[in-house]
Enzyme design. Structure first.
Site, PDB file in Angstrom:
ATOM      1  N   LYS A  61       0.840  -1.111  -0.138  1.00  0.00           N
ATOM      2  CA  LYS A  61      -0.049   0.012   0.149  1.00  0.00           C
ATOM      3  C   LYS A  61       1.113   1.161  -0.237  1.00  0.00           C
ATOM      4  O   LYS A  61       0.683   2.774  -0.567  1.00  0.00           O
ATOM      5  CB  LYS A  61      -0.812  -0.212   1.278  1.00  0.00           C
ATOM      6  CG  LYS A  61      -2.069  -1.269   1.091  1.00  0.00           C
ATOM      7  CD  LYS A  61      -2.902  -1.387   2.339  1.00  0.00           C
ATOM      8  CE  LYS A  61      -3.407  -2.485   2.018  1.00  0.00           C
ATOM      9  NZ  LYS A  61      -4.478  -2.516   3.720  1.00  0.00           N
ATOM     10  N   GLN A  99      -4.060  -2.061   9.904  1.00  0.00           N
ATOM     11  CA  GLN A  99      -3.940  -3.163   9.313  1.00  0.00           C
ATOM     12  C   GLN A  99      -4.936  -4.376  10.100  1.00  0.00           C
ATOM     13  O   GLN A  99      -3.871  -4.079  11.210  1.00  0.00           O
ATOM     14  CB  GLN A  99      -2.787  -2.934   9.201  1.00  0.00           C
ATOM     15  CG  GLN A  99      -2.279  -4.415   8.061  1.00  0.00           C
ATOM     16  CD  GLN A  99      -2.545  -4.361   7.099  1.00  0.00           C
ATOM     17  OE1 GLN A  99      -3.241  -3.159   5.760  1.00  0.00           O
ATOM     18  NE2 GLN A  99      -3.834  -5.800   6.143  1.00  0.00           N
ATOM     19  N   ASP A 128     -11.107   2.967   4.381  1.00  0.00           N
ATOM     20  CA  ASP A 128     -11.171   1.484   4.217  1.00  0.00           C
ATOM     21  C   ASP A 128     -12.421   1.263   3.923  1.00  0.00           C
ATOM     22  O   ASP A 128     -13.096  -0.052   4.273  1.00  0.00           O
ATOM     23  CB  ASP A 128     -10.725   0.996   6.083  1.00  0.00           C
ATOM     24  CG  ASP A 128      -9.724  -0.151   5.678  1.00  0.00           C
ATOM     25  OD1 ASP A 128      -9.662  -0.401   4.124  1.00  0.00           O
ATOM     26  OD2 ASP A 128      -8.807  -0.616   6.168  1.00  0.00           O
TER      27      ASP A 128
HETATM   28  N1  GUN Z   1      -6.526  -6.590   6.419  1.00  0.00           N
HETATM   29  C1  GUN Z   1      -7.202  -7.447   5.129  1.00  0.00           C
HETATM   30  N2  GUN Z   1      -8.038  -7.109   3.983  1.00  0.00           N
HETATM   31  C2  GUN Z   1      -7.965  -5.813   4.651  1.00  0.00           C
HETATM   32  C3  GUN Z   1      -8.353  -4.699   4.844  1.00  0.00           C
HETATM   33  O1  GUN Z   1      -8.828  -4.133   3.350  1.00  0.00           O
HETATM   34  N3  GUN Z   1      -8.031  -3.224   5.148  1.00  0.00           N
HETATM   35  C4  GUN Z   1      -7.228  -3.539   6.473  1.00  0.00           C
HETATM   36  N4  GUN Z   1      -6.999  -2.997   7.650  1.00  0.00           N
HETATM   37  N5  GUN Z   1      -6.602  -5.006   7.225  1.00  0.00           N
HETATM   38  C5  GUN Z   1      -6.781  -5.478   6.151  1.00  0.00           C
END
Ligand code: GUN
Length: 295
Positions: free
Chosen positions: A54, A98, A121
């Protein structure tokens, strides 16, 4: 005839390039640089890899990004305090914690601490509620990526029967809610099938578009679908493979080779839905930055 392979990697690259160009304009016209803040708690190897990908996408799009890493035994109050400072930081337009978090930290409380204006998100209950009632909001990235894949592959959803297999908060429930809306790129008749079904093929057999997000290899095989179905495979599973140097390969939730002969279009794994998630995160963050333009 063999199914069209929907190239998520190429479509995601196209979206990131669009975001990069719009970001350059936003900088030039308004002196705003989209800013995305990442919070990583603990040592989960997969989480570290995701955050690194990311961050790379942020660099590519011309965003500013910052990552705070906390130890696995971090206090929940420290996590909430960090989110609090980002909520009022004008240089930060998106906040991403995350997941998963260590067990002693209440994930719901953490997600609810993020300002819905910076919830790129799309996990905050206010964001989810707006999505359900059809108000404009940030769409969660993987479901938004699925809608975008269908749109850019010219798969019409209006009046079609979309069957979603899986009912997670991250994929199944939101993608069903996006595609059922009376809106362009949606307007589908949606069924959510899940693990409590006695015979899941009763539902999959009727799908015009099948979205599978169960986290289980071979959830759907070719005898469970009708000819011409469009298959969106959200799964990412490791299976042992002695012919590979690393000892495993990545497969989705459906029997790709079997479905290739029966479907009209299908997403590969890897290279289908996966790359779309980060592209949509970039799109959401750009939108949040655009929303911050003073009226
Ligand atoms: N963990 C697995 N997929 C995601 C996501 O799309 N966003 C976040 N914040 N954590 C994750």
């Amino acid at each position: 005839m063999e199914a069209q392979r929907i190239d998520g990697k190429a479509i995601a690259a196209e979206i990131k390039e669009e975001v990069r160009q719009k970001t350059a304009l936003l900088k030039e016209k308004h002196r705003i640089v989209p800013g995305l803040a990442f919070l990583l708690v603990g040592d989960n190897a997969a989480s570290k890899t995701y955050v690194r990908s990311k961050e790379k996408a942020c660099d590519l799009c011309g965003f500013h990004s910052t990552t705070i890493t906390m130890p696995a035994d971090a206090r929940e109050s420290d996590v909430l305090d960090k989110i609090g400072t980002w909520n009022i930081d004008p240089d930060i337009h998106g906040i991403l914690v995350q997941l998963p978090l260590p067990g002693h930290i209440d994930e719901d409380r953490v997600i609810e601490a993020i300002s819905p204006r910076k919830d790129v998100d799309g996990f905050h209950p206010v964001t989810v509620g707006k999505l359900v009632i059809g108000q404009e909001t940030f769409l969660p990235c993987t479901p938004a990526g699925i809608q975008e894949l269908l749109l850019r592959s010219k798969v019409d959803t209006a009046g079609k029967h979309v069957v979603v297999v899986g009912r997670s908060n991250i994929v199944g429930k939101p993608v069903a809610n996006i595609l059922v809306q009376k809106a362009a790129g949606a307007n589908a008749v949606v069924t959510i099938a899940h693990s409590a079904a006695e015979d899941i093929s009763r539902y999959t057999r009727d799908a015009d578009i099948l979205i599978v997000a169960t986290g289980r290899v071979n959830t759907v095989t070719s005898d469970m679908v009708k000819d011409g179905v469009v298959v969106i495979d959200v799964g990412i599973n490791r299976v042992d493979d002695a012919t590979k140097e690393r000892g495993y390969r990545i497969v989705g939730d459906v029997d790709f080779d079997g479905l290739l002969k029966k479907a009209s279009a299908i997403t590969p794994v890897p290279g289908g839905v996966g790359p779309m998630t980060i592209a949509m995160l970039m799109q959401n963050t750009l939108r949040s930055a655009e929303n911050s333009i003073a009226p």
